[in-house]
Design a protein around this motif. Structure first.
Motif, mmCIF file in Angstrom:
data_model
loop_
_atom_site.group_PDB
_atom_site.id
_atom_site.type_symbol
_atom_site.label_atom_id
_atom_site.label_comp_id
_atom_site.label_asym_id
_atom_site.label_seq_id
_atom_site.Cartn_x
_atom_site.Cartn_y
_atom_site.Cartn_z
ATOM 1 N N PRO A 114 48.141 33.873 34.610
ATOM 2 C CA PRO A 114 47.143 34.756 35.379
ATOM 3 C C PRO A 114 47.230 34.959 36.670
ATOM 4 O O PRO A 114 46.743 35.927 37.321
ATOM 5 C CB PRO A 114 45.722 34.211 34.811
ATOM 6 N N ARG A 115 47.534 33.768 37.446
ATOM 7 C CA ARG A 115 47.437 33.915 38.995
ATOM 8 C C ARG A 115 48.577 34.784 39.524
ATOM 9 O O ARG A 115 48.626 35.100 40.648
ATOM 10 C CB ARG A 115 47.817 32.440 39.459
ATOM 11 N N THR A 116 49.727 34.771 38.650
ATOM 12 C CA THR A 116 51.098 35.395 39.258
ATOM 13 C C THR A 116 51.405 36.775 38.393
ATOM 14 O O THR A 116 52.407 37.559 38.723
ATOM 15 C CB THR A 116 52.083 34.337 39.479
ATOM 16 N N PRO A 217 43.778 32.519 29.233
ATOM 17 C CA PRO A 217 44.534 33.731 29.633
ATOM 18 C C PRO A 217 44.488 34.828 28.656
ATOM 19 O O PRO A 217 44.144 35.889 28.864
ATOM 20 C CB PRO A 217 46.025 33.249 29.779
ATOM 21 N N TRP A 218 44.539 34.503 27.368
ATOM 22 C CA TRP A 218 44.231 35.720 26.214
ATOM 23 C C TRP A 218 42.927 36.327 26.005
ATOM 24 O O TRP A 218 43.030 37.262 25.399
ATOM 25 C CB TRP A 218 44.877 34.942 24.873
ATOM 26 N N ASP A 219 41.995 35.519 26.900
ATOM 27 C CA ASP A 219 40.563 36.063 26.655
ATOM 28 C C ASP A 219 40.352 37.116 27.629
ATOM 29 O O ASP A 219 39.696 38.262 27.169
ATOM 30 C CB ASP A 219 39.463 34.744 26.960
ATOM 31 N N HIS A 220 41.162 37.063 28.595
ATOM 32 C CA HIS A 220 40.911 38.228 30.013
ATOM 33 C C HIS A 220 42.025 39.137 30.039
ATOM 34 O O HIS A 220 41.844 40.229 30.418
ATOM 35 C CB HIS A 220 40.433 37.552 31.111
ATOM 36 N N ALA A 221 43.194 38.786 29.536
ATOM 37 C CA ALA A 221 44.288 39.552 29.908
ATOM 38 C C ALA A 221 44.304 41.083 29.693
ATOM 39 O O ALA A 221 44.469 41.533 30.682
ATOM 40 C CB ALA A 221 45.579 38.990 29.167
ATOM 41 N N ALA A 222 43.867 41.244 28.577
ATOM 42 C CA ALA A 222 43.910 42.785 28.440
ATOM 43 C C ALA A 222 42.409 43.374 28.882
ATOM 44 O O ALA A 222 42.410 44.684 29.634
ATOM 45 C CB ALA A 222 43.675 43.307 26.890
ATOM 46 N N GLY A 223 41.424 42.910 28.658
ATOM 47 C CA GLY A 223 40.169 43.327 29.096
ATOM 48 C C GLY A 223 39.872 43.285 30.563
ATOM 49 O O GLY A 223 39.353 44.450 31.424
ATOM 50 N N ALA A 224 40.615 42.402 31.223
ATOM 51 C CA ALA A 224 40.490 42.585 32.798
ATOM 52 C C ALA A 224 41.259 43.755 33.346
ATOM 53 O O ALA A 224 40.850 44.762 34.232
ATOM 54 C CB ALA A 224 41.283 41.419 33.555
ATOM 55 N N LEU A 225 42.625 44.199 32.513
ATOM 56 C CA LEU A 225 43.268 45.148 33.000
ATOM 57 C C LEU A 225 42.349 46.624 32.817
ATOM 58 O O LEU A 225 42.242 47.533 33.507
ATOM 59 C CB LEU A 225 44.587 45.322 32.313
ATOM 60 N N ILE A 226 41.673 46.437 31.776
ATOM 61 C CA ILE A 226 41.076 47.795 31.186
ATOM 62 C C ILE A 226 39.924 47.929 32.270
ATOM 63 O O ILE A 226 39.665 49.029 32.896
ATOM 64 C CB ILE A 226 40.331 47.738 29.742
#
Ligand code: LIP
Length: 271
Positions: A114-116, A217-226
């Motif tokens: 998630p940092r890169t 990472p899987w908790d926020h990967a999609a929701g953060a982009l949205i």
């Protein structure tokens, strides 16, 4: 370079198929098959089944992609794209037949860190409401076909703030101290139980802010982009990418006010 809207479409289709299975084939008794960080950090047979469905569907369409799944699916990418998957975000809600759980699928470019990484597309599908939040980088964020309303512009005192708690008792006790301090300073607190949905609701203006320490990472990967495509700021403690240390999502000026208050409460380390 793959069109992120093609990845978005794949994520929506994969999440919806898995979500239909989770909703329509939910057994009368959901079997807990394992625990992780504590006895209440559960894995169900449906988490594993949904992740297998998602991986099979995505790799049938894009066999050179990589995978990082919460329930153990992992393979290196040959295409540069990696799918970051939480088959049931809000597993405890699913176990208790509460509606706030999501199938979260994101496509990222680069190492699955998630940092890169560079987020490309994502979907958070909520099976009980038959609703898909989704985004492709640079193309906006949607709830099904409706553009998200965008993050709100309130200050801390008027903010409806969501958060979440870890599975280890020691962390939860410290998180309780932090949320107790905030409770008297904001409109109110919500704890829905699924980070991916919390992030989407910030992007849709239905929460003013969300913060949580300890996300995978899987908790926020999609929701953060949205949320970001809907105009929210989504960062970690240092203002960089969200990560396990801290995730803070809100509009302006609330994001800066909340980050500063969390820093005053020493919320970024030690638990
Ligand atoms: C959940 C997160 C939530 C957190 C829960 C749990 P899971 O993920 O989405 O924000 O507060 O404790 O970690 O474990 O259901 O995939």
């Amino acid at each position: 370079m793959t069109d992120p809207r093609e990845l978005e479409r794949l994520a929506i289709d994969a999440a919806t198929r898995a979500g239909d299975h989770l909703r329509d084939h939910r057994p009368r008794r959901v079997e807990v098959v394992a625990t992780k960080s504590s006895d209440v950090d559960i894995v169900t047979a449906m988490d594993r089944a949904a992740e297998e469905m998602i991986v099979e569907y995505l790799l049938a369409a894009r066999p050179d992609d990589g995978v990082v799944g919460e329930e153990g699916n992992s393979r290196a990418t040959r295409s540069g794209v990696t799918w970051v998957i939480d088959p049931i975000d809000g597993t405890v809600n699913y176990l208790y037949t509460l509606d706030d759980y999501g199938v979260s699928i994101a496509a990222v470019q680069g190492d699955p860190d998630p940092r890169t990484w560079t987020p490309l597309a994502g979907c958070v599908h909520n099976p009980p409401r038959r609703l898909s939040y989704h985004a492709a980088v640079g193309h906006g964020a949607f709830a099904d076909d409706r553009p998200l309303r965008g993050a709100t512009s309130t200050g801390l005192a008027g903010a409806l703030v969501a958060t979440g708690f870890g599975y280890r008792a020691e962390r939860r006790k410290r998180q309780a101290e932090i949320v107790t301090a905030l409770l008297g300073e904001v409109r109110d607190i919500r704890r829905l139980g699924a980070a991916s949905l919390d992030l989407c609701l910030v992007g849709d203006g239905r929460l003013d802010a969300y913060y949580e320490r300890g996300l995978s990472p899987w908790d926020h990967a999609a929701g953060a982009l949205i949320a970001r495509e809907a105009g929210a700021l989504v960062t970690g403690a240092d203002g960089g990418p969200a990560d396990a240390e801290m995730t803070v999502a809100a509009g302006v000026p609330l994001h800066g006010e909340l980050l500063a208050r969390l820093a005053e409460l020493d919320a970024f380390s030690g638990y």
